[in-house]
Write a protein that holds these residues in place. Structure first.
Motif, PDB file in Angstrom:
ATOM      1  N   MET A 151      -1.277  -6.900 -20.411  1.00 52.31           N
ATOM      2  CA  MET A 151      -0.178  -6.011 -20.049  1.00 52.31           C
ATOM      3  C   MET A 151       0.416  -6.366 -18.682  1.00 52.31           C
ATOM      4  N   THR A 152       1.698  -6.084 -18.530  1.00 50.61           N
ATOM      5  CA  THR A 152       2.402  -6.255 -17.255  1.00 50.61           C
ATOM      6  C   THR A 152       3.321  -5.061 -17.045  1.00 50.61           C
ATOM      7  N   LEU A 153       3.338  -4.549 -15.848  1.00 55.74           N
ATOM      8  CA  LEU A 153       4.202  -3.431 -15.504  1.00 55.74           C
ATOM      9  C   LEU A 153       4.946  -3.778 -14.221  1.00 55.74           C
ATOM     10  N   VAL A 154       6.258  -3.563 -14.211  1.00 55.28           N
ATOM     11  CA  VAL A 154       7.085  -3.810 -13.027  1.00 55.28           C
ATOM     12  C   VAL A 154       7.814  -2.513 -12.685  1.00 55.28           C
ATOM     13  N   CYS A 155       7.684  -2.052 -11.457  1.00 58.53           N
ATOM     14  CA  CYS A 155       8.287  -0.779 -11.047  1.00 58.53           C
ATOM     15  C   CYS A 155       8.971  -0.909  -9.692  1.00 58.53           C
ATOM     16  N   ARG A 156       9.781   0.073  -9.386  1.00 64.08           N
ATOM     17  CA  ARG A 156      10.411   0.173  -8.069  1.00 64.08           C
ATOM     18  C   ARG A 156      10.038   1.525  -7.479  1.00 64.08           C
ATOM     19  N   SER A 157       9.688   1.529  -6.190  1.00 65.21           N
ATOM     20  CA  SER A 157       9.274   2.762  -5.528  1.00 65.21           C
ATOM     21  C   SER A 157       9.995   2.939  -4.200  1.00 65.21           C
ATOM     22  N   VAL A 158      10.236   4.183  -3.865  1.00 71.54           N
ATOM     23  CA  VAL A 158      10.735   4.553  -2.545  1.00 71.54           C
ATOM     24  C   VAL A 158       9.777   5.610  -2.000  1.00 71.54           C
TER      25      VAL A 158
END
Length: 202
Positions: A151-158
Motif C-alpha cells: 500500500m501507498t498513501l500520499v496526503c497533504r497537511s497543514v
C-alpha cells in the motif's frame, strides 16, 4: 608626527574592534525535540519505519532563524539558530514522536529481516514562523510499503499552532507542537495500514 598619528589611529581601531567584539550578543540555539524523551508506548507488534530525509523550502534552509515580518518581508535572525539543520530537526522530531506515540521504530540505514518496512517521506512546502502569532507547517507526505504491491498513501497537511509568547523560544515550542501533530496524522494512518486496513487522508 605622521608615525604618531598612525600609531594613534591603529590604537583607536583596535579599541573599536575590541568594543564591538565585547558587545556581540550570544547565539541562542533552538530545537524541535522535546526537552525530555517520552516513554514509548508498549506494542505487541512493532512498526518498522524508514523516515527519509525531509525537504524544506530554500527560504528557511539556513542555520539562522527566518521569521516573517508584519509587512510580509522575511528577516534572518543572526543570534537565533537551529541546533541542527532544519530538515534534520524535523526528521528527528517526527521519528521520536512516531516512536513514543505509535510504537514505530526508525530503522533508517539498518538492514533488518522484517517483511515490511514503511517508508515515510515528508516534503515541507512552507515553514512559517510569525513571532507572537503562529507557527505553521504545510507539507505533502507519503507512507509506502517496501513489499512489492504494498500500500501507498500520499496526503497533504497543514498544521499550525498559536504562539503563546513574544520570544523565539515560544515560537520554537509552537513549531515543536506542530511537528508532533503532523507525526500523529502520519502515525494514525500508519497504524491502520500496518493492520491491513485502508487509510485515507484527513
Amino acid at each position: 608626527m605622521k608615525a604618531m598619528l598612525r600609531r594613534s589611529f591603529t590604537a583607536a581601531a583596535v579599541a573599536v574592534l575590541a568594543a564591538c567584539s565585547s558587545t556581540k550578543l550570544p547565539e541562542r540555539f533552538h530545537t524541535l525535540l522535546p526537552s525530555e524523551r517520552a516513554t514509548p508506548v508498549v506494542v505487541t507488534s512493532p512498526i518498522y519505519v524508514d523516515v527519509l530525509p525531509v525537504t524544506v523550502p530554500e527560504q528557511v534552509d539556513h542555520t539562522q532563524w527566518v521569521v516573517r515580518q508584519p509587512d510580509d518581508s522575511l528577516l534572518m535572525l543572526e543570534q537565533d539558530r537551529w541546533a541542527a539543520p532544519l530538515q534534520d530537526e524535523i526528521r528527528g522530531a517526527l521519528a521520536e514522536r512516531l516512536n513514543a506515540q505509535w510504537g514505530a521504530i526508525d530503522v533508517r540505514a539498518v538492514a533488518l529481516p522484517q517483511p515490511t518496512i514503511w517508508r515515510i517521506r515528508v516534503d515541507v512546502q512552507r515553514f512559517e514562523s510569525i513571532p507572537s502569532r503562529e507557527a505553521r507547517i504545510e507539507s505533502t507526505w507519503s507512507v509506502s510499503s517496501t513489499q512489492r504491491g504494498g500500500m501507498t498513501l500520499v496526503c497533504r497537511s497543514v498544521t499550525r499552532e498559536d504562539v503563546s509568547g513574544n520570544s523565539i523560544a515560544s515560537l520554537a515550542a509552537a513549531h515543536g507542537k506542530a511537528v508532533m501533530r503532523l507525526a500523529d496524522e502520519i502515525g494514525l494512518r500508519l497504524k491502520a495500514m500496518q493492520a491491513g486496513s485502508s487509510a485515507s487522508c484527513a
